[in-house]
Design an enzyme around this catalytic site. Structure first.
Site, PDB file in Angstrom:
ATOM      1  N   ASP A 105       0.786  -1.242   0.000  1.00 54.67           N
ATOM      2  CA  ASP A 105       0.000   0.000   0.000  1.00 54.67           C
ATOM      3  C   ASP A 105       0.816   1.289   0.000  1.00 54.67           C
ATOM      4  OD1 ASP A 105      -1.942  -1.909   0.223  1.00 54.67           O
ATOM      5  OD2 ASP A 105      -2.708  -1.250   2.161  1.00 54.67           O
ATOM      6  N   LYS A 125      -6.598  -4.900  -3.055  1.00 50.87           N
ATOM      7  CA  LYS A 125      -7.235  -5.519  -1.894  1.00 50.87           C
ATOM      8  C   LYS A 125      -8.281  -4.571  -1.299  1.00 50.87           C
ATOM      9  CE  LYS A 125      -3.550  -4.200   1.409  1.00 50.87           C
ATOM     10  NZ  LYS A 125      -4.341  -3.467   2.392  1.00 50.87           N
ATOM     11  N   CYS A 127      -2.197  -2.325   8.056  1.00 49.28           N
ATOM     12  CA  CYS A 127      -2.146  -3.261   6.932  1.00 49.28           C
ATOM     13  C   CYS A 127      -0.948  -4.200   6.995  1.00 49.28           C
ATOM     14  CB  CYS A 127      -2.152  -2.483   5.625  1.00 49.28           C
ATOM     15  SG  CYS A 127      -3.720  -1.614   5.348  1.00 49.28           S
TER      16      CYS A 127
END
Length: 236
Positions: free
Chosen positions: A27, A132, A165
């Site tokens: 990310d 995701k 995350c």
């Protein structure tokens, strides 16, 4: 060399097997890292995350040179938000929410400028990009299939944020039997105390979730590997 070792890893040296190791980059997106983006709109100092870019770029380069596949993830949602449950969409009291117009397009919406990875860490042709909808990289994605198809057993984990995350993904990976090393200067949090405690939790009690190590030691281990074929599955 069929395997190498990150000798300075905590809590013990970490084995990096050739042909079975992948670098996971979680990310590193404009919405989270760029000034004016979603992360900053929540009152965060994005420089806390941007400090990860330089060491992570060096680690990615070393992985590519060593034939270790690089897998990138992006958190985000379909334009109609059908994959974003109310428990996520409505959580907290942010100044802006997922799907709202932001500085770089609709916030965390796939296909928008802000959803994509920062230029300094952009994937190259042939590298896998996993979109995701959740915090963890395994939930509702093809990551398990990608790793199994490539024979991956070991993950070098990087990205943001450490306590959300990254932690969620490492916990998911641990339950699935993967060995994980979190690269300490290649993960970042908006909160220094979360960064410290998040890393401590991973390696606590003999490595309850995995190992941690600074990137210099990991790069040294990668350079000792015999290059192996990179992961060819392309999700870009």
């Amino acid at each position: 060399m069929s395997e190498s070792y990150v000798s300075g890893a905590s809590p013990t040296p970490f084995t990096v097997p050739a042909g079975k190791t992948a670098l996971l980059v979680i990310d590193m997106q404009r919405d989270f890292l760029l000034p004016g983006g979603f992360g900053e709109s929540l009152g965060n100092d994005v420089n806390m995350l941007r400090s990860v870019i330089e060491p992570l770029a060096a680690l990615i380069a070393a992985a590519r040179e060593s034939g270790v596949p690089v897998i990138h993830t992006r958190e985000g949602h379909l334009p109609d938000l059908s994959d974003c449950p109310p428990a996520k969409l409505n959580r907290g009291m942010p100044s802006q929410r997922i799907g709202d117009p932001g500085e770089f397009g609709r916030i965390l919406i796939r296909g928008e400028y802000g959803h994509d990875i920062v230029d300094e860490l952009a994937p190259i042709d042939g590298e896998t990009v996993i979109d995701k909808p959740g915090k963890g990289a395994f939930y509702a994605t093809e990551l398990t299939e990608v790793l199994e198809d490539a024979g991956i057993t070991t993950l070098l984990v990087t990205g943001v944020t450490t306590e959300v995350c990254v932690h969620t993904t490492v916990r998911e990976a641990n339950d699935r039997g993967y060995e994980c090393l979190v690269v300490s200067d290649c993960v970042g949090s908006y909160f220094p105390e979360f960064q410290r405690v998040g890393l401590d939790m991973i390696a606590a009690q003999g490595g309850i979730f995995g190992w941690t190590s600074p990137s210099d030691d990991v790069i040294d281990a990668l350079r000792e590997l015999t290059p192996s074929p990179a992961l060819h599955t392309n999700r870009i």
